[in-house]
Design an enzyme around this catalytic site. Structure first.
Site, PDB file in Angstrom:
ATOM      1  N   TYR A  51      -9.896 -29.492   1.403  1.00 40.64           N
ATOM      2  CA  TYR A  51     -10.714 -28.276   1.443  1.00 40.64           C
ATOM      3  C   TYR A  51     -10.689 -27.563   0.089  1.00 40.64           C
ATOM      4  O   TYR A  51     -11.732 -27.176  -0.449  1.00 40.64           O
ATOM      5  CB  TYR A  51     -10.184 -27.357   2.539  1.00 40.64           C
ATOM      6  N   SER A  80     -14.407 -20.522  -2.215  1.00 40.47           N
ATOM      7  CA  SER A  80     -13.198 -19.962  -1.613  1.00 40.47           C
ATOM      8  C   SER A  80     -12.185 -19.674  -2.711  1.00 40.47           C
ATOM      9  O   SER A  80     -12.203 -20.323  -3.776  1.00 40.47           O
ATOM     10  CB  SER A  80     -12.592 -20.952  -0.614  1.00 40.47           C
TER      11      SER A  80
END
Length: 285
Positions: free
Chosen positions: A154, A141
């Site tokens: 995350y 990401s």
């Protein structure tokens, strides 16, 4: 004309919705046989009905090693082997700060996002060696590249995925197994709603918010769609990327190229705000 993955066998985790589903559909269109691994059984059964003989669904919680091994084993028993693994299954989390996040939740996020792909690679390698090599793709990401694009657990987990992919590439490339990561930006999927703890049906609807919002905050004036990441995965899975290993491919509409002033002519540069009075002035007529 043969597809770019003709004769290849792929396993895609998180394969029945979002980025995973977009990649399943594209890989099938390009000639691959696919095992879609997920925990959404009803959607998985519907996929098998859509693509009889070319797709199998495997229930797979990527925090359970035996289920990962079984999903990869299904590729061999049903389709004869394994050429491509796309470790795509993912979760997010509410925007907790360091003082707020519970140890158990931190562990769960790392189990899904880091340990799951690591175990996927572990069980994929022997199957790929039987075929003379293969391609492993891990979903990272932009949150793993810069602060501000996701919750702390995350984001740090996705940074770990990027580096894990590099280290795995160093170990496996001599055996003709390439390992790369993809770093999506704002993609219209349900993960944003899921990160807020919303029911899956509501989370799916929130993808429409991303479609509306994303073009306003990035240089490329369109929302990222699952197909955009699927195209990147196709490149990394195919022979077109035969000389690419240990890379992370950023697919984000340019959102990480710089501050808004880098691409929006209406935005004031902080540099100009600080030093503008010293800048040369246009000559008068």
């Amino acid at each position: 004309m043969a597809g770019r993955l003709e004769g290849k066998v792929a396993v895609i985790t998180g394969g029945v919705s979002g980025i995973g589903l977009g990649t399943v559909e594209l890989f099938l269109a390009e000639g691959a046989s696919v095992v879609a691994a997920d925990i959404q059984d009803e959607k998985g059964r519907m996929l098998e009905q859509r693509f009889p003989g070319r797709l199998r669904y495997a229930r797979c919680d990527v925090t359970v090693e035996s289920e990962i091994a079984a999903a990869l084993g299904l590729a061999k028993s049903e389709f004869g082997g394994l050429d491509v693994l796309f470790n795509n299954a993912g979760i997010s989390d509410a925007m907790r700060t360091i003082p707020e996040i519970e140890a158990e939740r931190w562990t769960w996020i790392y189990d899904v996002l880091v340990r799951g792909p690591a175990l996927g690679m572990k069980h994929a390698v022997p199957l790929m060696l039987e075929r003379g090599g293969g391609s492993i793709i891990n979903t990272a990401s932009i949150a793993g590249l810069q602060a501000g694009w996701g919750p702390i657990a995350y984001s740090s987990a996705k940074a770990a995925v990027i580096h894990m992919s590099r280290v795995a590439a160093a170990q496996l490339s001599p055996q003709r197994i390439r390992v790369n990561a993809i770093c999506p930006g704002l993609i219209a999927t349900s993960i944003f709603g899921a990160s807020l703890g919303l029911p899956r049906e509501v989370a799916d609807q929130m993808a429409a918010r991303v479609v509306e919002f994303a073009p306003k905050v990035q240089p490329v004036p369109k929302a990222g769609m699952p197909e955009d990441i699927a195209q990147a995965a196709l490149y990394l899975a195919s022979e077109a990327s035969a000389f690419v290993s240990g890379a992370h491919l950023v697919v984000d509409g340019g959102i990480t190229v710089g501050g808004r002033h880098a691409w929006d002519v209406a935005a004031q540069s902080p540099f100009l705000e600080l030093f503008g009075e010293f800048a040369p002035q246009p000559a008068g007529e």
